[in-house]
Design a protein around this motif. Sequence first.
Motif, PDB file in Angstrom:
ATOM      1  N   ALA A  66      45.853  43.761  -7.477  1.00  0.00           N
ATOM      2  CA  ALA A  66      45.283  43.244  -8.726  1.00  0.00           C
ATOM      3  C   ALA A  66      44.411  44.281  -9.424  1.00  0.00           C
ATOM      4  O   ALA A  66      44.248  44.235 -10.644  1.00  0.00           O
ATOM      5  N   ALA A  67      43.854  45.208  -8.665  1.00  0.00           N
ATOM      6  CA  ALA A  67      42.963  46.225  -9.237  1.00  0.00           C
ATOM      7  C   ALA A  67      43.711  47.423  -9.811  1.00  0.00           C
ATOM      8  O   ALA A  67      43.116  48.239 -10.513  1.00  0.00           O
ATOM      9  N   ILE A  68      45.015  47.544  -9.495  1.00  0.00           N
ATOM     10  CA  ILE A  68      45.810  48.696  -9.959  1.00  0.00           C
ATOM     11  C   ILE A  68      46.855  48.206 -10.946  1.00  0.00           C
ATOM     12  O   ILE A  68      47.854  47.588 -10.545  1.00  0.00           O
ATOM     13  N   PRO A  69      46.689  48.449 -12.233  1.00  0.00           N
ATOM     14  CA  PRO A  69      47.687  48.005 -13.213  1.00  0.00           C
ATOM     15  C   PRO A  69      49.073  48.563 -12.889  1.00  0.00           C
ATOM     16  O   PRO A  69      49.242  49.764 -12.700  1.00  0.00           O
ATOM     17  N   GLY A  70      50.043  47.671 -12.766  1.00  0.00           N
ATOM     18  CA  GLY A  70      51.402  48.102 -12.482  1.00  0.00           C
ATOM     19  C   GLY A  70      51.764  48.139 -11.008  1.00  0.00           C
ATOM     20  O   GLY A  70      52.925  48.395 -10.669  1.00  0.00           O
ATOM     21  N   ALA A  71      50.807  47.885 -10.120  1.00  0.00           N
ATOM     22  CA  ALA A  71      51.108  47.869  -8.689  1.00  0.00           C
ATOM     23  C   ALA A  71      51.862  46.592  -8.326  1.00  0.00           C
ATOM     24  O   ALA A  71      51.702  45.550  -8.974  1.00  0.00           O
ATOM     25  N   GLU A  72      52.677  46.664  -7.290  1.00  0.00           N
ATOM     26  CA  GLU A  72      53.453  45.499  -6.857  1.00  0.00           C
ATOM     27  C   GLU A  72      53.069  45.098  -5.443  1.00  0.00           C
ATOM     28  O   GLU A  72      53.037  45.933  -4.536  1.00  0.00           O
ATOM     29  N   PHE A  73      52.781  43.819  -5.251  1.00  0.00           N
ATOM     30  CA  PHE A  73      52.456  43.265  -3.939  1.00  0.00           C
ATOM     31  C   PHE A  73      53.662  42.526  -3.385  1.00  0.00           C
ATOM     32  O   PHE A  73      54.313  41.750  -4.094  1.00  0.00           O
ATOM     33  N   ILE A  74      53.963  42.749  -2.096  1.00  0.00           N
ATOM     34  CA  ILE A  74      55.088  42.096  -1.432  1.00  0.00           C
ATOM     35  C   ILE A  74      54.597  41.515  -0.113  1.00  0.00           C
ATOM     36  O   ILE A  74      54.071  42.241   0.744  1.00  0.00           O
ATOM     37  N   THR A 121      50.185  54.137 -12.542  1.00  0.00           N
ATOM     38  CA  THR A 121      51.455  53.778 -11.915  1.00  0.00           C
ATOM     39  C   THR A 121      52.660  54.191 -12.750  1.00  0.00           C
ATOM     40  O   THR A 121      53.805  54.086 -12.282  1.00  0.00           O
ATOM     41  N   ARG A 122      52.453  54.668 -13.974  1.00  0.00           N
ATOM     42  CA  ARG A 122      53.558  55.227 -14.752  1.00  0.00           C
ATOM     43  C   ARG A 122      53.966  56.586 -14.199  1.00  0.00           C
ATOM     44  O   ARG A 122      55.100  57.033 -14.407  1.00  0.00           O
ATOM     45  N   ARG A 123      53.046  57.229 -13.491  1.00  0.00           N
ATOM     46  CA  ARG A 123      53.321  58.542 -12.895  1.00  0.00           C
ATOM     47  C   ARG A 123      53.511  58.456 -11.384  1.00  0.00           C
ATOM     48  O   ARG A 123      54.191  59.289 -10.786  1.00  0.00           O
ATOM     49  N   CYS A 124      52.874  57.482 -10.760  1.00  0.00           N
ATOM     50  CA  CYS A 124      52.968  57.297  -9.304  1.00  0.00           C
ATOM     51  C   CYS A 124      53.129  55.810  -9.033  1.00  0.00           C
ATOM     52  O   CYS A 124      52.184  55.030  -9.190  1.00  0.00           O
ATOM     53  N   GLN A 125      54.331  55.397  -8.643  1.00  0.00           N
ATOM     54  CA  GLN A 125      54.569  53.984  -8.362  1.00  0.00           C
ATOM     55  C   GLN A 125      53.742  53.538  -7.151  1.00  0.00           C
ATOM     56  O   GLN A 125      53.531  54.312  -6.208  1.00  0.00           O
ATOM     57  N   VAL A 126      53.301  52.284  -7.176  1.00  0.00           N
ATOM     58  CA  VAL A 126      52.475  51.738  -6.100  1.00  0.00           C
ATOM     59  C   VAL A 126      53.104  50.445  -5.588  1.00  0.00           C
ATOM     60  O   VAL A 126      53.224  49.465  -6.330  1.00  0.00           O
ATOM     61  N   PHE A 127      53.505  50.459  -4.308  1.00  0.00           N
ATOM     62  CA  PHE A 127      54.051  49.275  -3.644  1.00  0.00           C
ATOM     63  C   PHE A 127      53.154  48.939  -2.458  1.00  0.00           C
ATOM     64  O   PHE A 127      52.856  49.812  -1.629  1.00  0.00           O
ATOM     65  N   LEU A 128      52.741  47.691  -2.367  1.00  0.00           N
ATOM     66  CA  LEU A 128      51.818  47.254  -1.324  1.00  0.00           C
ATOM     67  C   LEU A 128      52.455  46.105  -0.555  1.00  0.00           C
ATOM     68  O   LEU A 128      52.657  45.018  -1.105  1.00  0.00           O
ATOM     69  N   LEU A 129      52.777  46.347   0.718  1.00  0.00           N
ATOM     70  CA  LEU A 129      53.468  45.373   1.547  1.00  0.00           C
ATOM     71  C   LEU A 129      52.523  44.870   2.635  1.00  0.00           C
ATOM     72  O   LEU A 129      51.886  45.680   3.329  1.00  0.00           O
ATOM     73  N   SER A 130      52.450  43.564   2.785  1.00  0.00           N
ATOM     74  CA  SER A 130      51.512  42.977   3.741  1.00  0.00           C
ATOM     75  C   SER A 130      52.204  41.952   4.619  1.00  0.00           C
ATOM     76  O   SER A 130      52.942  41.093   4.132  1.00  0.00           O
ATOM     77  N   GLY A 131      51.972  42.029   5.931  1.00  0.00           N
ATOM     78  CA  GLY A 131      52.515  41.056   6.866  1.00  0.00           C
ATOM     79  C   GLY A 131      51.715  39.767   6.843  1.00  0.00           C
ATOM     80  O   GLY A 131      50.486  39.788   6.870  1.00  0.00           O
ATOM     81  N   GLU A 132      52.407  38.630   6.816  1.00  0.00           N
ATOM     82  CA  GLU A 132      51.713  37.350   6.689  1.00  0.00           C
ATOM     83  C   GLU A 132      50.835  37.037   7.908  1.00  0.00           C
ATOM     84  O   GLU A 132      49.896  36.239   7.799  1.00  0.00           O
ATOM     85  N   TYR A 133      51.106  37.676   9.066  1.00  0.00           N
ATOM     86  CA  TYR A 133      50.332  37.395  10.270  1.00  0.00           C
ATOM     87  C   TYR A 133      49.221  38.424  10.512  1.00  0.00           C
ATOM     88  O   TYR A 133      48.616  38.431  11.578  1.00  0.00           O
ATOM     89  N   ASP A 134      48.952  39.273   9.547  1.00  0.00           N
ATOM     90  CA  ASP A 134      47.918  40.294   9.703  1.00  0.00           C
ATOM     91  C   ASP A 134      46.551  39.679   9.428  1.00  0.00           C
ATOM     92  O   ASP A 134      46.243  39.306   8.301  1.00  0.00           O
ATOM     93  N   TYR A 135      45.719  39.588  10.463  1.00  0.00           N
ATOM     94  CA  TYR A 135      44.366  39.051  10.275  1.00  0.00           C
ATOM     95  C   TYR A 135      43.315  40.167  10.262  1.00  0.00           C
ATOM     96  O   TYR A 135      42.117  39.895  10.244  1.00  0.00           O
ATOM     97  N   SER A 136      43.755  41.427  10.249  1.00  0.00           N
ATOM     98  CA  SER A 136      42.835  42.557  10.119  1.00  0.00           C
ATOM     99  C   SER A 136      42.752  42.977   8.650  1.00  0.00           C
ATOM    100  O   SER A 136      41.719  42.834   8.003  1.00  0.00           O
ATOM    101  N   ALA A 137      43.862  43.510   8.111  1.00  0.00           N
ATOM    102  CA  ALA A 137      43.970  43.742   6.667  1.00  0.00           C
ATOM    103  C   ALA A 137      44.817  42.595   6.136  1.00  0.00           C
ATOM    104  O   ALA A 137      46.038  42.670   6.081  1.00  0.00           O
TER     105      ALA A 137
END
Length: 280
Positions: free
Chosen positions: A241-249, A215-231
């Motif tokens: 949690a598996a990608i050091p430096g990734a951000e969950f929103i 993630t120092r070379r490729c930033q990782v942003f992960l956005l999830s909808g609270e009503y998503d029951y598929s993913a």
Amino acid sequence: MSAYEPIVGRYLNLEAGGVPYRIYVEEAGEGIPLLCLHTAAADTRQYRHLLTDAGIIDRFRVIAFDMPFHGKSNPPDAWWRRKYRLMGRHYVELIRAVWQAMGLERPVVMGCSMGGAVVLELAAAHFAELRAIIGLESAAYAPGRSNRFLSHPAVHGGEFAATYSYGLSAPHSPEARRRENWWYYAQSGPGVYEGDIHFYSSDHDVREAIKAIDTRRCQVFLLSGEYDYSATPEMTRQVAAAIPGAEFILMQEIGHFPMIENPERFRSYLLPVLERIARG
């Protein structure tokens, strides 16, 4: 005021895996390339609100394309000789062929659902070529999503997939936008949804591969909808949690299709992410 939207649509001829393709591409804006990937059995129309957003296209060159078999992109020649089954390796190869053919230098790649899954595969294999990935409803592993009714002779596959997808939107999302996504899904070709789900639910498993993303070379942003029951949000949290430096929103009052079911609310989450990417 002009009645024309800023979106320009063209066809791009390229080769991936030794196979020639005619790919439909829409784009608007200038600046950092933002390549957008649609969901299973849908097309670039899901991103029309981003493509017309002045607050985004004044700094980003927003690009969306229809995968083969989807929207205005043709299937490859002799497609009728084999059952359509999307595979991760070919999916990655084709997306990469698009950004190379368009001459995009270190693009940001954003995808939702199956697009949110494949951005993880892209970053795992090619993070040095990317500025950032934005995963919407991303899962590293999502088995058990196939449905035999999609190909049942007594069931209209398009309406079945469309109505299932409608239910994946949050109840807070505007009805007009939920119905818009329904309409896109209902127009899918026979067997396309099932073929896409083969990638998403049978072929896709990057639980180990994503740990190597830098993630120092490729930033990782992960956005999830609270009503998503598929993913589900928990599935996306596990990816972060598996990608050091990734951000969950976590996106409140949003379901599985943020960019089309509630574009105004999604915008409030996306703009700060794009600002951070623009700052490098």
